[in-house]
Design a protein around this motif. Structure first.
Motif, mmCIF file in Angstrom:
data_model
loop_
_atom_site.group_PDB
_atom_site.id
_atom_site.type_symbol
_atom_site.label_atom_id
_atom_site.label_comp_id
_atom_site.label_asym_id
_atom_site.label_seq_id
_atom_site.Cartn_x
_atom_site.Cartn_y
_atom_site.Cartn_z
ATOM 1 N N TRP A 132 -6.039 10.600 3.600
ATOM 2 C CA TRP A 132 -5.982 10.515 5.074
ATOM 3 C C TRP A 132 -7.275 11.074 5.661
ATOM 4 O O TRP A 132 -7.899 10.461 6.521
ATOM 5 C CB TRP A 132 -4.766 11.293 5.556
ATOM 6 N N GLU A 133 -7.671 12.274 5.219
ATOM 7 C CA GLU A 133 -8.861 12.929 5.777
ATOM 8 C C GLU A 133 -10.115 12.108 5.496
ATOM 9 O O GLU A 133 -10.992 11.963 6.341
ATOM 10 C CB GLU A 133 -9.006 14.335 5.201
ATOM 11 N N GLN A 134 -10.229 11.571 4.278
ATOM 12 C CA GLN A 134 -11.399 10.747 3.938
ATOM 13 C C GLN A 134 -11.406 9.470 4.767
ATOM 14 O O GLN A 134 -12.452 9.023 5.237
ATOM 15 C CB GLN A 134 -11.370 10.399 2.447
ATOM 16 N N PHE A 135 -10.242 8.894 4.946
ATOM 17 C CA PHE A 135 -10.137 7.607 5.622
ATOM 18 C C PHE A 135 -10.460 7.715 7.100
ATOM 19 O O PHE A 135 -11.240 6.934 7.643
ATOM 20 C CB PHE A 135 -8.717 7.066 5.419
ATOM 21 N N MET A 166 -4.878 1.207 7.942
ATOM 22 C CA MET A 166 -4.607 2.290 8.877
ATOM 23 C C MET A 166 -3.105 2.447 9.113
ATOM 24 O O MET A 166 -2.576 3.561 9.152
ATOM 25 C CB MET A 166 -5.349 2.043 10.195
ATOM 26 N N LEU A 167 -2.397 1.326 9.272
ATOM 27 C CA LEU A 167 -0.955 1.401 9.467
ATOM 28 C C LEU A 167 -0.268 1.957 8.227
ATOM 29 O O LEU A 167 0.706 2.719 8.326
ATOM 30 C CB LEU A 167 -0.396 0.014 9.794
ATOM 31 N N ALA A 168 -0.779 1.595 7.050
ATOM 32 C CA ALA A 168 -0.185 2.085 5.804
ATOM 33 C C ALA A 168 -0.318 3.598 5.677
ATOM 34 O O ALA A 168 0.578 4.259 5.143
ATOM 35 C CB ALA A 168 -0.844 1.397 4.610
ATOM 36 N N VAL A 169 -1.429 4.143 6.154
ATOM 37 C CA VAL A 169 -1.627 5.589 6.097
ATOM 38 C C VAL A 169 -0.564 6.310 6.920
ATOM 39 O O VAL A 169 0.041 7.286 6.468
ATOM 40 C CB VAL A 169 -3.046 5.961 6.586
ATOM 41 N N LEU A 180 0.810 -1.218 0.000
ATOM 42 C CA LEU A 180 0.000 0.000 0.000
ATOM 43 C C LEU A 180 0.844 1.269 0.000
ATOM 44 O O LEU A 180 0.299 2.373 0.013
ATOM 45 C CB LEU A 180 -0.933 0.001 1.217
ATOM 46 N N GLN A 181 2.167 1.128 -0.015
ATOM 47 C CA GLN A 181 3.031 2.303 -0.160
ATOM 48 C C GLN A 181 3.160 2.727 -1.621
ATOM 49 O O GLN A 181 3.779 3.745 -1.928
ATOM 50 C CB GLN A 181 4.417 2.018 0.421
ATOM 51 N N THR A 182 2.566 1.958 -2.545
ATOM 52 C CA THR A 182 2.573 2.324 -3.956
ATOM 53 C C THR A 182 1.922 3.684 -4.145
ATOM 54 O O THR A 182 0.870 3.968 -3.572
ATOM 55 C CB THR A 182 1.801 1.273 -4.782
ATOM 56 N N SER A 183 2.530 4.525 -4.950
ATOM 57 C CA SER A 183 1.961 5.858 -5.188
ATOM 58 C C SER A 183 0.687 5.742 -6.012
ATOM 59 O O SER A 183 0.477 4.774 -6.744
ATOM 60 C CB SER A 183 2.977 6.739 -5.921
#
Length: 913
Positions: free
Chosen positions: A529-532, A464-467, A433-436
């Motif tokens: 981030w804000e949406q999540f 959540m951790l990926a964020v 999930l670190q993929t751009s």
């Protein structure tokens, strides 16, 4: 793959007829064979198997040594038939499922879902089964199973009759369709969409078979309910709704608007679990293979990634470097792989930048700790984030472009020791999930393509951790870029300062010479981030120009607690002197020729003074009317903002209105409990002396909840956010002409802005908002939710008359008085609805400490709720009160909609001229 039709048999007569059946159309039945069967369904404590869409069954047949283990998919019902993935294997007596089951597919599928987690009995059932084979023209078409099923719980038992027709290899879909039609017509059978497992689970939990959530959906939501992001909120909403809570109760308990609540429920009913991004399609190609006996991954197919390296010369070189490492590295690899892997050995093995990894780890953990009140994750997740942060860059030495995908595959091939398979795959997903380019729209596809077979709970934790890791990685990379281009001798590293949580907003300090540039960069990356997490983020740069000190001196200062001085701008905001000794604003004097902007400023100033005047009493808490009056003043300011919005600059009002909303929300949670407390006390005093103690457990729980809400309220009133709001609003009100819009267009055309010119329009518009509810509140059925919205609209109309009472004459007073009758009735209705929801919540959970959706139990398990009998009697009293109020509503409503009332409005407006 199992394909079958299932039917419920309504009575014993048809059951016996089916037992004796020898022929059905052209289909011939074999002689029946009976079996006595005991089924035990297993799952983990957090329902990993059920939430993943499967069930695990151990079946013991009378007289047989050993059991049959079956793993079968759920919810494959469509077009009257069940089509489900199924794996079956024999388990010898005394054998362990993950090592001794003779079918590898069963071992592997169970292992990939539960890892080393303990399996426990979830539900059991017994059945007597009669097998019959069905043939037609020499073809073995199907197997018919006639079952008498016995369910048993601690408090009740149930017997039902069921018929299954399972298609065999020589049978076709047309055969199954024809057989189903013949059976239904001849024996009045009812098609069944549930498996025996689902029906047993519903029975155990005391739920209706037509419940809002299926067993899988409930397990799915249960895994997410404690997570502090949007998917956790959706899960809490769905669980609460499935338990029969009203929209008003859910809205209050979960602090969510009824509009948003409606959208969640409507979307879920259309999409079911596809509403969440965690539903994955089965892939024909399995990239990961498992070996349960070793409790580790056996093989990971790296070929797809390696093939991608052959597209050009540069990638070929990368492939060569990957396959033919230097002798020293190969030697290290052989040595290290003899022992369990650690993050440190993997960093060394793949030549990753350890210093960078440590910086990213520190940033990620600081973010995790700072947002602890939001995300709801625990120490185990923090430890996993630490490992993910250390290993996030291990794919970089192979190919920078695909480092996220390769990092995931490297981790799967060399899993760190001490982690079970689910946590290893969780870490692998965090790295991928670190993929751009990942956003809300692409997320579901990314999770599908990952092919990691994680339950929804594990996927959401990984997300959540990926964020956190993505933000930390960006900050670190920006620091490196700044370090390369900045003048030597100044601090270039961007570091995290304090994280401030302000309701649904968060403020994050960034320290360093390039903090401002980093903050701008993060502003562009914060949307997901804000949406999540459903919070607003603000990055606050704190620029420093301190000379770089030696490592030894920095360490000495850190040990002595003499770190870099905190900038003065972040010292806690004090309440300004102008507010401590606030000037008394008089009730504004209004002239029909005044501009609406001037009147607005006077109304705001007067109500703001009222709010401040009642703040001390609200804090003290001895008189509940102080909080009520403070809240009314805020409501009037919010109403004024809507009445005067066309004549004031929205940008200048944006910050004050935001502060008013936040303050009102915090006060409202306490006020609702104050009203409930006061009316419950009045009811208690009306009881005979011997019954007064019946509600004491309720009062104890209520007092605990009220104190908790008061602490939150006082914390907010003591916060920098609230002090800053008061300071800004005070300065706005003290500035002449603040917020006033031009009264002419750019072409110098005059714009209506005087009270006498625009107030008639405002009044009639507000009254039209109320009259619009006629089609919803007139007739045999009146929606309580609609009456709640009408109550809000009624306040807007009444406050309009109150603001302009001076220029509307004596008619305004009589209009306000008559309108108060409607508003008071609607207020009593709302209080009764809130009380009923609170009482129902108490009866479910025995407390008010969490949303009912988090603590709800079956009615059979909740008999121990303290004071249940007394609370149930009081609930009945409040329900009757609500019915009485609803009966009174038509008469009061009719007066407001009468011709005489409209004439009074018209006469009042005539006083403007």
């Amino acid at each position: 793959m199992e394909i079958e039709a299932k039917f419920l048999i309504k009575d014993e007569v048809n059951y016996r007829k089916l037992q004796a059946l020898e022929r059905l159309g052209d289909y011939v039945f074999s002689i029946g064979k009976s079996q006595f069967i005991e089924d035990c369904f297993l799952d983990t404590a957090d329902l990993e198997i059920t939430a993943s869409g499967y069930y695990l069954r151990l079946r013991k047949t009378c007289g047989e040594k050993g059991q049959w283990a079956t793993i079968k998919s759920l919810e494959g019902f469509e077009g009257g038939r069940h089509k489900r993935e199924e794996y079956v294997g024999f388990l010898p007596a005394g054998g362990a499922l993950l090592s001794d089951c003779r079918e590898a597919a069963v071992r592997n599928r169970v292992f990939e879902m539960v890892g080393e987690a303990e399996l426990k009995p979830l539900v059991k059932l017994k059945q007597k089964r009669l097998f019959r084979q069905m043939e037609m023209a020499g073809r073995h078409v199907a197997e018919l199973a006639l079952d008498r099923v016995e369910l048993e719980s601690e408090t009740q038992n149930k017997v039902y009759l069921e018929l299954e027709v399972e298609l065999k290899e020589e049978g076709t879909g047309e055969d199954l369709k024809l057989i189903s039609e013949l059976l239904s017509q001849a024996f009045q059978l009812e098609s069944s969409s549930y498996s025996k497992f689902e029906r047993a689970l519903l029975f155990r939990e005391g739920l209706e078979e037509r419940s809002f959530l299926s067993p899988r959906e409930k397990a799915f939501c249960t895994q997410l309910k404690s997570h502090g992001n949007r998917y956790g909120k959706w899960a809490r909403v769905l669980l609460a709704y499935s338990e029969g809570q009203t929209a008003a109760a859910i809205s209050q308990a979960l602090n969510i608007s009824e509009t948003e609540l409606g959208k969640i429920l409507n979307t879920f009913e259309k999409e079911r679990l596809s509403f969440f991004p965690f539903v994955q399609k089965e892939s024909a190609v399995q990239k990961i293979h498992f070996q349960p006996e070793r409790s580790s991954l056996l093989w990971v197919d790296l070929e797809p990634s390696l093939k991608s390296l052959q597209e050009n010369k540069e990638k070929k070189k990368a492939k060569k470097a990957f396959e033919k490492a230097e002798p020293e590295k190969e030697k290290l690899r052989k040595k290290e792989l003899l022992n369990p892997e650690t993050p440190e050995t993997l960093l060394k093995l793949y030549a990753a930048d350890k210093e960078k990894a440590l910086r990213v780890k520190a940033l990620a953990l600081a973010l995790f700790d700072g947002f602890l009140p939001f995300h709801g994750l625990g120490k185990e997740d923090r430890d996993l984030l630490e490992v993910a942060a250390l290993l996030h860059d291990i794919g970089n030495s192979v190919l920078k472009k695909d480092k996220a995908e390769l990092g995931k595959e490297i981790l799967l091939a060399n899993p760190p020791a001490g982690l079970d398979i689910r946590k290893i795959r969780l870490l692998a997903l965090v790295l991928e999930l670190q993929t751009s380019g990942i956003n809300e729209k692409t997320l579901k596809k990314v999770l599908e393509d990952a092919q990691l077979r994680l339950s929804p709970g594990f996927q959401n934790r990984a997300l959540m951790l990926a964020v956190f890791l993505r933000i930390a990685n960006f900050i670190e990379e920006y620091s490196k870029a700044a370090e390369n281009g900045i003048e030597r001798g100044f601090v270039s590293e961007v570091r995290l300062g304090k994280v401030r949580l302000l309701g649904t907003e968060a403020e994050i300090e960034l320290w360093g010479q390039e903090a401002e540039a980093a903050a701008k960069g993060l502003e562009k990356r914060k949307k997901f981030w804000e949406q999540f997490f459903e919070i607003k983020l603000r990055f606050v740069p704190v620029k420093t120009t301190s000379k770089i000190e030696s490592k030894e001196k920095r360490e000495e200062k850190e040990e002595a607690g003499k770190g870099e001085e905190r900038p003065e701008r972040f010292v806690k905001t004090e309440i300004p002197i102008s507010l401590k000794k606030s000037k008394k604003y008089a009730k504004p004097r209004i002239n029909p020729k005044d501009s609406m902007a001037e009147v607005a400023r006077g109304v705001f100033a007067f109500q703001f003074e009222q709010m401040l005047a009642h703040e001390r009493g609200t804090r003290k808490g001895t008189d509940i009317e102080e909080l009520h009056d403070m809240r009314v003043a805020i409501r009037k300011m919010r109403a004024a903002s809507e009445i005067f919005e066309a004549y004031l600059d929205p940008e200048e009002l944006k910050a004050p209105l935001k502060g008013l909303r936040s303050t009102l929300r915090v006060l409202g949670r306490v006020r609702d409990l104050d009203v409930f407390w006061e009316k419950t006390k009045a009811y208690q005093k009306s009881l005979p002396p011997e019954q007064e103690q019946a509600l004491e457990p309720l009062f104890q729980a209520l007092e605990h909840k009220r104190e908790k809400n008061r602490k939150l309220m006082l914390s907010y009133l003591d916060s920098e956010k609230y002090a800053h709001f008061k300071k800004e609003f005070s300065e706005f009100l003290a500035r002449p002409g603040a917020g006033k819009l031009p009264t002419n267009t750019e072409k110098h055309d005059a714009l209506p802005h005087r009270v006498r010119d625009v107030l008639p329009f405002v009044v009639y518009f507000r009254f039209a908002e109320i009259s619009a509810y006629a089609e919803w509140v007139e007739g045999p059925y009146v929606s309580v939710e609609r009456l709640h919205r009408l109550r809000i609209a009624a306040k807007g109309f009444r406050y309009t008359f109150e603001f302009f009472e001076q220029v509307l004459g004596k008619e305004a007073k009589s209009t306000i008085k008559e309108f108060k009758a409607l508003q008071n009735l609607l207020g009593e209705l709302n209080d009764a609805v809130v009380a009923i929801d609170l009482l129902n919540a108490y009866l479910r959970t025995g407390s008010f400490q969490a949303p009912p959706s988090l603590n709800a139990k079956s009615s059979a398990q909740n008999e121990a709720v303290l004071g249940r009998d007394g609370v149930e009697v009081y609930l009945e009293f409040r329900e009757k009160e609500l019915d009485t109020l609803l009966d009174c509503f038509p008469e009061v409503w009719e007066k407001i909609q009468s011709r005489e009332f409209r004439k009074r409005i018209e006469k009042a407006l005539e006083n403007l001229y």
